[in-house]
Scaffold this motif. Structure first.
Motif, PDB file in Angstrom:
ATOM      1  N   GLY A 262       7.225  10.551   7.626  1.00 34.44           N
ATOM      2  CA  GLY A 262       6.883   9.170   7.317  1.00 34.44           C
ATOM      3  C   GLY A 262       5.568   8.978   6.595  1.00 34.44           C
ATOM      4  O   GLY A 262       5.260   7.853   6.178  1.00 34.44           O
ATOM      5  N   THR A 263       4.770  10.027   6.420  1.00 37.45           N
ATOM      6  CA  THR A 263       3.505   9.870   5.711  1.00 37.45           C
ATOM      7  C   THR A 263       3.760   9.669   4.220  1.00 37.45           C
ATOM      8  O   THR A 263       4.710  10.218   3.659  1.00 37.45           O
ATOM      9  CB  THR A 263       2.600  11.098   5.912  1.00 37.45           C
ATOM     10  OG1 THR A 263       3.314  12.274   5.504  1.00 37.45           O
ATOM     11  CG2 THR A 263       2.213  11.231   7.377  1.00 37.45           C
ATOM     12  N   PRO A 264       2.917   8.854   3.541  1.00 35.75           N
ATOM     13  CA  PRO A 264       3.126   8.593   2.108  1.00 35.75           C
ATOM     14  C   PRO A 264       3.045   9.866   1.284  1.00 35.75           C
ATOM     15  O   PRO A 264       2.233  10.754   1.558  1.00 35.75           O
ATOM     16  CB  PRO A 264       1.989   7.621   1.762  1.00 35.75           C
ATOM     17  CG  PRO A 264       1.606   6.998   3.077  1.00 35.75           C
ATOM     18  CD  PRO A 264       1.809   8.064   4.099  1.00 35.75           C
ATOM     19  N   ALA A 265       3.903   9.947   0.252  1.00 33.89           N
ATOM     20  CA  ALA A 265       3.953  11.140  -0.595  1.00 33.89           C
ATOM     21  C   ALA A 265       3.903  10.791  -2.078  1.00 33.89           C
ATOM     22  O   ALA A 265       4.306  11.590  -2.917  1.00 33.89           O
ATOM     23  CB  ALA A 265       5.209  11.945  -0.286  1.00 33.89           C
ATOM     24  N   GLY A 266       3.412   9.592  -2.410  1.00 29.38           N
ATOM     25  CA  GLY A 266       3.291   9.216  -3.812  1.00 29.38           C
ATOM     26  C   GLY A 266       4.192   8.056  -4.177  1.00 29.38           C
ATOM     27  O   GLY A 266       5.006   7.588  -3.386  1.00 29.38           O
ATOM     28  N   ARG A 267       4.021   7.607  -5.413  1.00 34.32           N
ATOM     29  CA  ARG A 267       4.742   6.421  -5.888  1.00 34.32           C
ATOM     30  C   ARG A 267       5.084   6.597  -7.361  1.00 34.32           C
ATOM     31  O   ARG A 267       4.274   7.088  -8.156  1.00 34.32           O
ATOM     32  CB  ARG A 267       3.882   5.174  -5.681  1.00 34.32           C
ATOM     33  CG  ARG A 267       4.452   3.897  -6.291  1.00 34.32           C
ATOM     34  CD  ARG A 267       3.508   2.729  -6.070  1.00 34.32           C
ATOM     35  NE  ARG A 267       3.336   2.469  -4.647  1.00 34.32           N
ATOM     36  CZ  ARG A 267       2.438   1.623  -4.153  1.00 34.32           C
ATOM     37  NH1 ARG A 267       1.624   0.976  -4.962  1.00 34.32           N
ATOM     38  NH2 ARG A 267       2.355   1.431  -2.850  1.00 34.32           N
ATOM     39  N   TRP A 268       6.293   6.168  -7.725  1.00 35.83           N
ATOM     40  CA  TRP A 268       6.707   6.134  -9.132  1.00 35.83           C
ATOM     41  C   TRP A 268       6.908   4.689  -9.541  1.00 35.83           C
ATOM     42  O   TRP A 268       7.541   3.902  -8.827  1.00 35.83           O
ATOM     43  CB  TRP A 268       8.011   6.899  -9.331  1.00 35.83           C
ATOM     44  CG  TRP A 268       8.500   6.888 -10.758  1.00 35.83           C
ATOM     45  CD1 TRP A 268       8.210   7.791 -11.729  1.00 35.83           C
ATOM     46  CD2 TRP A 268       9.357   5.911 -11.360  1.00 35.83           C
ATOM     47  NE1 TRP A 268       8.830   7.444 -12.905  1.00 35.83           N
ATOM     48  CE2 TRP A 268       9.541   6.283 -12.709  1.00 35.83           C
ATOM     49  CE3 TRP A 268       9.970   4.747 -10.895  1.00 35.83           C
ATOM     50  CZ2 TRP A 268      10.324   5.553 -13.591  1.00 35.83           C
ATOM     51  CZ3 TRP A 268      10.748   4.013 -11.771  1.00 35.83           C
ATOM     52  CH2 TRP A 268      10.918   4.414 -13.102  1.00 35.83           C
ATOM     53  N   THR A 269       6.376   4.325 -10.710  1.00 38.88           N
ATOM     54  CA  THR A 269       6.599   2.994 -11.275  1.00 38.88           C
ATOM     55  C   THR A 269       6.945   3.152 -12.751  1.00 38.88           C
ATOM     56  O   THR A 269       6.481   4.085 -13.417  1.00 38.88           O
ATOM     57  CB  THR A 269       5.360   2.095 -11.148  1.00 38.88           C
ATOM     58  OG1 THR A 269       4.248   2.720 -11.805  1.00 38.88           O
ATOM     59  CG2 THR A 269       5.006   1.854  -9.690  1.00 38.88           C
ATOM     60  N   PRO A 270       7.780   2.256 -13.302  1.00 35.79           N
ATOM     61  CA  PRO A 270       8.118   2.358 -14.724  1.00 35.79           C
ATOM     62  C   PRO A 270       6.976   1.847 -15.591  1.00 35.79           C
ATOM     63  O   PRO A 270       6.223   0.942 -15.192  1.00 35.79           O
ATOM     64  CB  PRO A 270       9.349   1.449 -14.844  1.00 35.79           C
ATOM     65  CG  PRO A 270       9.167   0.429 -13.761  1.00 35.79           C
ATOM     66  CD  PRO A 270       8.485   1.143 -12.633  1.00 35.79           C
TER      67      PRO A 270
ATOM     68  N   GLY B  16       0.810  -1.205   0.000  1.00 31.80           N
ATOM     69  CA  GLY B  16       0.000   0.000   0.000  1.00 31.80           C
ATOM     70  C   GLY B  16       0.848   1.261   0.000  1.00 31.80           C
ATOM     71  O   GLY B  16       2.078   1.221  -0.109  1.00 31.80           O
ATOM     72  N   PRO B  17       0.210   2.424   0.143  1.00 24.75           N
ATOM     73  CA  PRO B  17       0.957   3.694   0.182  1.00 24.75           C
ATOM     74  C   PRO B  17       1.976   3.706   1.322  1.00 24.75           C
ATOM     75  O   PRO B  17       1.660   3.344   2.462  1.00 24.75           O
ATOM     76  CB  PRO B  17      -0.148   4.739   0.417  1.00 24.75           C
ATOM     77  CG  PRO B  17      -1.401   4.091  -0.099  1.00 24.75           C
ATOM     78  CD  PRO B  17      -1.249   2.629   0.192  1.00 24.75           C
ATOM     79  N   GLY B  18       3.195   4.116   1.001  1.00 19.62           N
ATOM     80  CA  GLY B  18       4.245   4.174   2.004  1.00 19.62           C
ATOM     81  C   GLY B  18       4.809   2.827   2.406  1.00 19.62           C
ATOM     82  O   GLY B  18       5.584   2.746   3.365  1.00 19.62           O
ATOM     83  N   GLU B  19       4.481   1.774   1.661  1.00 19.97           N
ATOM     84  CA  GLU B  19       4.928   0.418   2.000  1.00 19.97           C
ATOM     85  C   GLU B  19       5.798  -0.149   0.877  1.00 19.97           C
ATOM     86  O   GLU B  19       5.641   0.211  -0.292  1.00 19.97           O
ATOM     87  CB  GLU B  19       3.721  -0.489   2.248  1.00 19.97           C
ATOM     88  CG  GLU B  19       2.846  -0.021   3.411  1.00 19.97           C
ATOM     89  CD  GLU B  19       1.596  -0.860   3.579  1.00 19.97           C
ATOM     90  OE1 GLU B  19       0.965  -0.768   4.655  1.00 19.97           O
ATOM     91  OE2 GLU B  19       1.226  -1.601   2.637  1.00 19.97           O
TER      92      GLU B  19
ATOM     93  N   LEU C 138       8.229   9.195   0.652  1.00 22.81           N
ATOM     94  CA  LEU C 138       7.766   9.444   2.009  1.00 22.81           C
ATOM     95  C   LEU C 138       8.117  10.865   2.409  1.00 22.81           C
ATOM     96  O   LEU C 138       9.229  11.333   2.154  1.00 22.81           O
ATOM     97  CB  LEU C 138       8.415   8.474   3.001  1.00 22.81           C
ATOM     98  CG  LEU C 138       8.248   6.969   2.739  1.00 22.81           C
ATOM     99  CD1 LEU C 138       9.147   6.170   3.674  1.00 22.81           C
ATOM    100  CD2 LEU C 138       6.795   6.561   2.925  1.00 22.81           C
ATOM    101  N   HIS C 139       7.175  11.552   3.078  1.00 26.85           N
ATOM    102  CA  HIS C 139       7.488  12.837   3.677  1.00 26.85           C
ATOM    103  C   HIS C 139       8.433  12.617   4.862  1.00 26.85           C
ATOM    104  O   HIS C 139       8.533  11.498   5.394  1.00 26.85           O
ATOM    105  CB  HIS C 139       6.206  13.530   4.141  1.00 26.85           C
ATOM    106  CG  HIS C 139       5.350  14.035   3.021  1.00 26.85           C
ATOM    107  ND1 HIS C 139       5.848  14.831   2.004  1.00 26.85           N
ATOM    108  CD2 HIS C 139       4.019  13.865   2.765  1.00 26.85           C
ATOM    109  CE1 HIS C 139       4.860  15.139   1.168  1.00 26.85           C
ATOM    110  NE2 HIS C 139       3.748  14.561   1.603  1.00 26.85           N
TER     111      HIS C 139
END
Length: 409
Positions: free
Chosen positions: A132-140, A97-100, A128-129
């Motif tokens: 520690g809070t989620p700040a988004g995700r990059w995937t190819p 999930g987000p931040g994981e 992560l900010h």
């Protein structure tokens, strides 16, 4: 531990070249030398009750306020310490999930202080900010992509990666595509600086060093956002690119390759391993008789680049961990030779992560720790000499007062 791709055929493509760029020719000897001594500031000792449980620390980074981040590959989180060695917080956790994240190997620090955690496969960069809070995700966009290294050029990601597919010629072969490229927020490459296609045969397993060469360790992104690559194995040659692919300058220097001794060839041959189905297999190892002229580039402050190369002195009997590199300023001019020395005993089991020219993290007994981790994952690793069950400890090192400088002019 490094696994080598075993090539049978190769196509090498250069970066996208534009107009001619100025060439800076540097002398063989640097104009000055500088020695920097590192002393231990704090240590995470597993026998200390205040030390949290450590799995396998895989990477480290230093934040803008001097904080130290440790990426635990096994426990799937990041530990943040202040400069006195006090645990501040734990960031991230295992999951999808987000931040994981899982099985992560690289840490990035963004300009705004956010952290980027690279998950190896499926490849993603979890942001992560600082709290520690989620700040988004990059995937190819290419979901088969794997990364060997990542860096930031401003807000854009530069990635050294590899993708694999079955070769059309023979079912027992694969086609590996290696690239160093800039990616947009959607995971698409917008500029490719170097690329190579390698057809890999598994029967028999062959490692051909000449065909396998790719500048996977011979690149960096400067603090100014330029991508610097040493594309040629057998010469001292640096190419500086803007993020849009424009070649802005070239640096040349008359350095020749180091000829390997019989012992060095034997050690190199022993370091080449290949795993099929989690098991080590015999490799037909075809090595060159010389090292690469440039083995690694380091991004240093103020747009500088550190170059580790074959012309540097070799301290094979030195009892202390020691690193050397020659420094080019942002204009490409050769300015000095830096030697970084840690006031510690050099041990083969330890892994040192040099964060910059003034700070480092030592992962004590790292090889034993990572071998135990992969054994728990069902992966066979080469046997290690000593330190089989030593506890995993981590220490942080930084420079003392102003380092001395000796002019060679």
């Amino acid at each position: 531990m490094q696994r080598f791709i075993l090539p049978a055929a190769m196509i090498l493509a250069a970066a996208t070249l534009t107009t001619a760029a100025p060439t800076i020719t540097c002398p063989f000897e640097p104009p000055a030398t500088r020695e920097v001594h590192l002393t231990r500031r704090w240590i995470l000792d597993p026998d200390d009750e205040a030390t949290p449980l450590l799995g396998v620390i895989r990477d480290a980074a230093r934040g803008p306020a001097g904080q130290v981040y440790l990426l635990d590959m096994q426990l799937c989180h990041v530990l943040e310490y202040d400069d006195r060695g006090t645990l501040v917080r734990t960031l991230g956790r295992e999951g999808d999930g987000p931040g994981e994240f899982r099985r992560s190997s690289r840490l990035l620090v963004h300009a705004d202080g956010d952290l980027g955690v690279q998950q190896d496969f499926p490849l993603k960069l979890e942001r992560l900010h600082p709290d520690g809070t989620p700040a988004g995700r990059w995937t190819p966009a290419n979901k088969t992509m794997m990364a060997t290294d990542v860096a930031l050029s401003g807000r854009r990601l530069v990635l050294c990666g590899q993708s694999r597919e079955q070769a059309r010629s023979t079912p027992s072969k694969t086609l590996d595509r290696h690239t160093i490229a800039l990616y947009d927020a959607d995971g698409e490459p917008t500029c490719t600086f170097a690329s190579k296609e390698v057809e890999t045969s598994f029967d028999p397993a062959i490692y051909d060093e000449a065909q396998a060469d790719f500048p996977g360790a011979r690149w960096c992104v400067t603090s100014d956002g330029l991508v610097v690559i040493a594309p040629d194995r057998d010469r001292y040659h640096l190419e500086y690119y803007r993020p849009d692919g424009e070649l802005v300058q070239v640096v040349d220097r008359p350095i020749t390759p180091h000829r390997r001794t019989a012992d060095e060839l034997a050690e190199r041959r022993q370091s080449v391993s290949y795993s099929v189905g989690g098991q080590q297999v015999a490799v037909d190892c075809r090595l060159l008789d010389h090292d690469p002229v440039i083995s690694r580039l380091r991004a240093l402050p103020d747009g500088q680049v550190g170059v580790v190369h074959a012309g540097l002195p070799r301290d094979t009997q030195d009892p202390h961990p020691r690193w050397r590199w020659d420094v080019h300023d942002r204009s490409g001019r050769l300015t000095e030779r830096v030697t970084l020395v840690a006031d510690a005993e050099a041990r083969a089991q330890d892994l040192w992560i040099v964060l910059d020219g003034l700070h480092a993290v030592c992962l004590h007994e790292f090889l034993a720790a990572v071998t135990g981790y992969w054994a728990g994952q069902g992966q066979e690793m080469p046997a290690l000499a000593g330190g089989e069950d030593a506890p995993h400890t981590v220490s942080y090192w930084s420079a003392d007062a102003q380092a001395t400088r000796e002019d060679l002019r």
